[in-house]
Design a protein around this motif. Sequence first.
Motif, mmCIF file in Angstrom:
data_model
loop_
_atom_site.group_PDB
_atom_site.id
_atom_site.type_symbol
_atom_site.label_atom_id
_atom_site.label_comp_id
_atom_site.label_asym_id
_atom_site.label_seq_id
_atom_site.Cartn_x
_atom_site.Cartn_y
_atom_site.Cartn_z
ATOM 1 N N THR A 50 0.828 -1.210 0.000
ATOM 2 C CA THR A 50 0.000 0.000 0.000
ATOM 3 C C THR A 50 0.867 1.267 0.000
ATOM 4 O O THR A 50 1.959 1.284 0.558
ATOM 5 N N SER A 51 0.352 2.317 -0.638
ATOM 6 C CA SER A 51 1.054 3.602 -0.609
ATOM 7 C C SER A 51 0.673 4.399 0.646
ATOM 8 O O SER A 51 1.341 5.381 0.974
ATOM 9 N N TYR A 52 -0.394 3.983 1.357
ATOM 10 C CA TYR A 52 -0.737 4.677 2.607
ATOM 11 C C TYR A 52 0.344 4.428 3.661
ATOM 12 O O TYR A 52 0.825 3.291 3.816
ATOM 13 N N ASN A 53 0.734 5.471 4.344
ATOM 14 C CA ASN A 53 1.715 5.416 5.440
ATOM 15 C C ASN A 53 3.113 4.977 4.996
ATOM 16 O O ASN A 53 4.000 4.805 5.822
ATOM 17 N N ALA A 54 3.319 4.780 3.689
ATOM 18 C CA ALA A 54 4.613 4.290 3.206
ATOM 19 C C ALA A 54 5.729 5.294 3.488
ATOM 20 O O ALA A 54 6.877 4.907 3.700
ATOM 21 N N ALA A 55 5.368 6.593 3.517
ATOM 22 C CA ALA A 55 6.396 7.613 3.729
ATOM 23 C C ALA A 55 7.107 7.439 5.070
ATOM 24 O O ALA A 55 8.214 7.937 5.257
ATOM 25 N N LEU A 56 6.473 6.715 6.002
ATOM 26 C CA LEU A 56 7.090 6.524 7.325
ATOM 27 C C LEU A 56 8.201 5.472 7.302
ATOM 28 O O LEU A 56 8.988 5.373 8.236
ATOM 29 N N HIS A 57 8.237 4.655 6.240
ATOM 30 C CA HIS A 57 9.142 3.501 6.256
ATOM 31 C C HIS A 57 10.618 3.883 6.160
ATOM 32 O O HIS A 57 10.963 4.894 5.574
ATOM 33 N N ILE A 58 11.430 3.007 6.679
ATOM 34 C CA ILE A 58 12.880 3.165 6.659
ATOM 35 C C ILE A 58 13.402 3.294 5.230
ATOM 36 O O ILE A 58 14.367 4.002 4.957
ATOM 37 N N ASN A 85 9.444 14.502 -6.606
ATOM 38 C CA ASN A 85 9.242 15.365 -5.440
ATOM 39 C C ASN A 85 7.769 15.716 -5.248
ATOM 40 O O ASN A 85 7.268 15.748 -4.119
ATOM 41 N N ALA A 86 7.068 15.980 -6.356
ATOM 42 C CA ALA A 86 5.646 16.333 -6.245
ATOM 43 C C ALA A 86 4.836 15.120 -5.788
ATOM 44 O O ALA A 86 4.040 15.213 -4.840
ATOM 45 N N ILE A 87 5.054 13.970 -6.434
ATOM 46 C CA ILE A 87 4.292 12.774 -6.032
ATOM 47 C C ILE A 87 4.626 12.422 -4.583
ATOM 48 O O ILE A 87 3.741 12.099 -3.789
ATOM 49 N N GLY A 88 5.906 12.533 -4.231
ATOM 50 C CA GLY A 88 6.334 12.218 -2.863
ATOM 51 C C GLY A 88 5.657 13.127 -1.845
ATOM 52 O O GLY A 88 5.187 12.668 -0.803
ATOM 53 N N ALA A 89 5.583 14.437 -2.156
ATOM 54 C CA ALA A 89 4.942 15.380 -1.223
ATOM 55 C C ALA A 89 3.490 14.982 -1.008
ATOM 56 O O ALA A 89 2.975 15.021 0.121
ATOM 57 N N PHE A 90 2.818 14.575 -2.088
ATOM 58 C CA PHE A 90 1.427 14.111 -1.951
ATOM 59 C C PHE A 90 1.369 12.848 -1.087
ATOM 60 O O PHE A 90 0.549 12.747 -0.162
ATOM 61 N N GLU A 91 2.248 11.894 -1.354
ATOM 62 C CA GLU A 91 2.215 10.627 -0.610
ATOM 63 C C GLU A 91 2.478 10.819 0.877
ATOM 64 O O GLU A 91 2.021 10.027 1.701
ATOM 65 N N ARG A 92 3.225 11.851 1.227
ATOM 66 C CA ARG A 92 3.515 12.107 2.649
ATOM 67 C C ARG A 92 2.264 12.485 3.437
ATOM 68 O O ARG A 92 2.260 12.445 4.660
ATOM 69 N N GLY A 93 1.202 12.816 2.721
ATOM 70 C CA GLY A 93 -0.065 13.102 3.405
ATOM 71 C C GLY A 93 -0.986 11.894 3.462
ATOM 72 O O GLY A 93 -2.100 11.990 3.982
ATOM 73 N N LEU A 94 -0.535 10.761 2.942
ATOM 74 C CA LEU A 94 -1.386 9.560 2.915
ATOM 75 C C LEU A 94 -1.285 8.804 4.237
ATOM 76 O O LEU A 94 -0.736 7.706 4.303
ATOM 77 N N LEU A 95 -1.794 9.421 5.295
ATOM 78 C CA LEU A 95 -1.712 8.807 6.627
ATOM 79 C C LEU A 95 -3.123 8.402 7.075
ATOM 80 O O LEU A 95 -4.084 9.098 6.786
ATOM 81 N N THR A 96 -3.210 7.273 7.761
ATOM 82 C CA THR A 96 -4.533 6.766 8.168
ATOM 83 C C THR A 96 -4.604 6.509 9.679
ATOM 84 O O THR A 96 -4.406 5.392 10.147
ATOM 85 N N PRO A 97 -4.894 7.565 10.463
ATOM 86 C CA PRO A 97 -5.023 7.370 11.910
ATOM 87 C C PRO A 97 -6.126 6.365 12.237
ATOM 88 O O PRO A 97 -7.164 6.334 11.571
ATOM 89 N N ALA A 98 -5.859 5.535 13.251
ATOM 90 C CA ALA A 98 -6.730 4.393 13.553
ATOM 91 C C ALA A 98 -7.072 4.376 15.043
ATOM 92 O O ALA A 98 -6.443 5.085 15.846
ATOM 93 N N PRO A 99 -8.031 3.532 15.444
ATOM 94 C CA PRO A 99 -8.321 3.379 16.884
ATOM 95 C C PRO A 99 -7.052 3.090 17.689
ATOM 96 O O PRO A 99 -6.895 3.555 18.821
#
Length: 339
Positions: free
Chosen positions: A103-111, A176-190
């Motif tokens: 998934t591309s969600y939350n991927a920006a957090l990965h090592i 850089n543009a696609i990456g900046a967008f992907e950095r907002g793909l975060l899904t806060p959960a319970p």
Amino acid sequence: MKLTSQITLLLALASLGTVQAEVQVNRAMLGMFQPLPESAENPANPSNPAKIKLGRMLYYDTRLSKDRSVSCNTCHDLASYGDDGAATSTGIGQQKGGRSAPTSYNAALHIAQFWDGRAADVEAQAIGPVLNPIEMGMPDEAYVLNVLKSIPDYVSLFKEAFPGEENPLTYKNVGNAIGAFERGLLTPAPWDAFLKGDDKALTDSQKEGLNLFISKGCVTCHQGAGVGGHMFQKLGLVKPWPTEDKGLGGLEGKEAMTGFFKVPSLRNITETGPYLHDGSIKSLDEMVKKMAEHQQGHILTDEETAKIIDFLKSLKGEIPTDYVAKPELPADGPDTPKP
Ligand code: HEC
Ligand code: HEC
């Protein structure tokens, strides 16, 4: 006291006795995890609204593929938790790759990015698929830039997204543009609410699952803000796992890391099967049991497995629907190449 009220009293007492003690989680053990950050900014690619807007368009634009049939969203469908639901993905001309799309969600957090971590960050990752012959199949960087420069609105959008740059429409800036967008793909959960102190955010069964996730050792690899995504580990650590894919060992100079893969994030894991780098495991139940056996040498009961899966459900976050809504894409210019 009348008989009926005696019975009522007895029933009330009996039901009190069956109320179960709430499941306790030792919060001191939770230091291995962190809640999802508010943002996943990259200081080397400072974000601005124009850049995110452009990145969102490029993410959805099939004109970044040779036959105009495939976009990032084809394989990482943002309405379906950033995944395509297939064991391995289909690129241009119905070609199949050998690995499953994470998934591309939350991927920006990965090592690092990819199952073998061969790209450093989402910015570096994003320019790979465009030129990959079986994914988007563009012949070379110059061709990609030609297409983008032929679309008048993109020329001005790149200027707005990269103010002060003399030549904003570069291949690197596509990433850089696609990456900046992907950095907002975060899904806060319970799960995040629970980590921040809300004890009610997890059900008792989920808390039992969490306790098992910790006691069975899953947390030694699946930890941090992503509950995974922060280290590389051997698949088949205690019991060998048969796979042709060398993982990190397939990269130049990393032969010693054969069988190692990035430990995947388990956020939204209930939504992103089939599992593993090759999509070979269909059910989460089987995946959890195999993980326990091959990575830790534990045989889980059906009940334990169900509780762990219950815990994993608390990692299912909310899709930021407004942020990921498909934008209207700029129209072709007179010279835009057609396949
Ligand atoms: C044809 C399907 C396909 C297309 C199109 C595609 N991807 Fe992927 N993507 C994959 C596969 C498969 C992998 C895993 C490959 C590997 O690890 O070797 C991957 C990996 C990734 C990752 C790494 C995630 C992680 O957890 O490591 C990100 C981020 C990503 N893609 C974003 C994008 C973006 C952005 C685009 C558009 C520029 C794109 N992808 C286009 C199939 C695709
Ligand atoms: C020694 C490290 C390690 C331990 C311990 C471990 N895992 Fe994993 N896990 C991995 C790696 C590495 C992968 C990815 C392997 C691959 O795709 O080739 C993975 C993959 C997974 C997947 C599939 C993810 C996906 O996106 O396809 C799930 C689910 C999972 N693990 C759950 C668990 C659970 C539950 C436990 C505890 C019972 C556990 N893991 C213990 C390293 C570990």
